[in-house]
Design an enzyme around this catalytic site. Structure first.
Site, short mmCIF file in Angstrom:
data_model
loop_
_atom_site.label_atom_id
_atom_site.label_comp_id
_atom_site.label_asym_id
_atom_site.label_seq_id
_atom_site.Cartn_x
_atom_site.Cartn_y
_atom_site.Cartn_z
N ASP A 80 -9.01 5.67 1.36
CA ASP A 80 -7.64 6.18 1.46
C ASP A 80 -7.36 7.28 0.45
OD1 ASP A 80 -7.15 4.47 3.52
OD2 ASP A 80 -5.71 3.19 2.47
N ASN A 154 1.98 9.06 -0.69
CA ASN A 154 2.27 7.68 -1.04
C ASN A 154 3.54 7.54 -1.87
OD1 ASN A 154 0.34 6.16 0.22
ND2 ASN A 154 -0.96 5.90 -1.56
N ASP A 184 9.75 -0.12 -17.45
CA ASP A 184 8.46 0.53 -17.75
C ASP A 184 8.28 1.79 -16.91
OD1 ASP A 184 7.92 -1.43 -19.55
OD2 ASP A 184 6.27 -2.35 -18.43
N GLN A 253 -2.74 11.35 -8.30
CA GLN A 253 -3.79 12.36 -8.33
C GLN A 253 -3.36 13.65 -9.03
OE1 GLN A 253 -5.37 12.93 -4.39
NE2 GLN A 253 -6.00 10.81 -4.19
#
Length: 298
Positions: A80, A154, A184, A253
């Site tokens: 993926d 995503n 967080d 990424q």
């Protein structure tokens, strides 16, 4: 029967780290898949990085931009993560993508390597299900200037540093204040990303047909701060109020370091990624396999 696709590009995962396709078995898998495609009457090219890494000089090599302008199908061999990267780059061309998974079943690279010889030929002749996934367009705004831009399929994630404390974030949807959140971090996920990091942080799964996003706090200070499903017609803005070593990443990424006062603005992109699945594919069957639902049942 004449093939529906004339020019097919092969894209493989060839990074040196991890379980990429740089091994002899991976190289052979790419070569074998290319042969199956060519046997169906399609012209075959190989993405330049894949060709260089694997020594596949018998096929023309193309840069990603050339694949978008010259090929009418991309075939991704990997996982993926590989599909996410190439999908973002080819979305503006409208190039459809088929995913062959070399390893565990993926949510979007869903054809197991061991079945491609029987699965691919019917798809190349037009027997497939098409699945459109919208992208997210994100930018980081600092002092009213855009200092970073990226696409995500995503999610967009705002995170605290590894050794830092909580961050405080001001969240707006469609220009309206939602809340100042101490946590967080925060995940803004598409339906595609709702089964990734957002799911592990307690968010719901969104069916791909839903034109929405899910906003998921990461370990919130206030336990009543829960995930919320939003329409993707509205722009989401997240401002860094306080915190150290805060960063934003896009599909994990690409990354931007953030300063106090920076705003991460996310809106629906005009581009979609076009996935092709085998005939009869459906989303719930993928969930059953990937999430191991109904194990032990009939």
């Amino acid at each position: 029967m004449k093939t529906k696709f004339r020019h097919v590009a092969l894209i493989g995962k060839y990074q040196a780290s991890g379980s990429g396709l740089s091994s002899d078995s991976g190289r052979q898998a790419i070569a074998d898949i290319a042969a199956v495609i060519a046997k169906q009457g399609c012209r075959v090219s190989v993405e330049a990085g894949t060709a260089s890494s694997m020594g596949l000089g018998q096929y023309p090599s193309l840069a990603v931009e050339e694949i978008g302008s010259q090929c009418d199908l991309g075939l991704v061999v990997g996982g993926d993560g590989t599909m996410l990267g190439i999908g973002r780059q080819l979305a503006k061309f409208g190039t459809p993508l088929i995913g062959i998974n070399q390893g565990r079943l993926g949510f979007i690279t869903d054809i197991p390597l061991e079945t491609y010889e029987t699965t691919l030929p019917p798809m190349l002749h037009g027997e497939y299900e098409e699945d459109l996934r919208p992208l997210m367009q994100a930018r980081v705004v600092r002092d009213e200037r855009i200092v970073f831009e990226a696409l995500a399929m995503n999610d967009v994630v705002v995170n605290r540093g590894a050794t830092a404390g909580m961050v405080e974030l001001r969240v707006e949807v469609g220009g309206e204040l939602v809340a100042n959140q101490r946590a967080d971090g925060l995940i803004i996920a598409s339906p595609t990303g709702s089964t990734a990091y957002a799911l592990s942080a307690g968010g719901p799964m969104l069916h791909p047909s839903i034109p929405g996003w899910v906003l998921v706090p990461i370990a919130p200070h206030t336990l009543s701060n829960r995930p919320i499903v939003l329409s993707d017609a509205n722009e989401v803005a997240v401002e860094v109020v306080s915190g150290r070593d805060v960063s934003a990443n896009f599909d994990m990424q690409s990354l931007a370091s953030l300063l106090r006062g920076d705003r991460i603005v996310v809106k629906r992109s005009e581009h979609c990624v076009r996935f092709l699945h085998p005939h009869g594919w459906n989303y719930f069957a993928t969930l059953r396999k990937k999430l191991r639902w109904n194990e032990g049942g009939s």
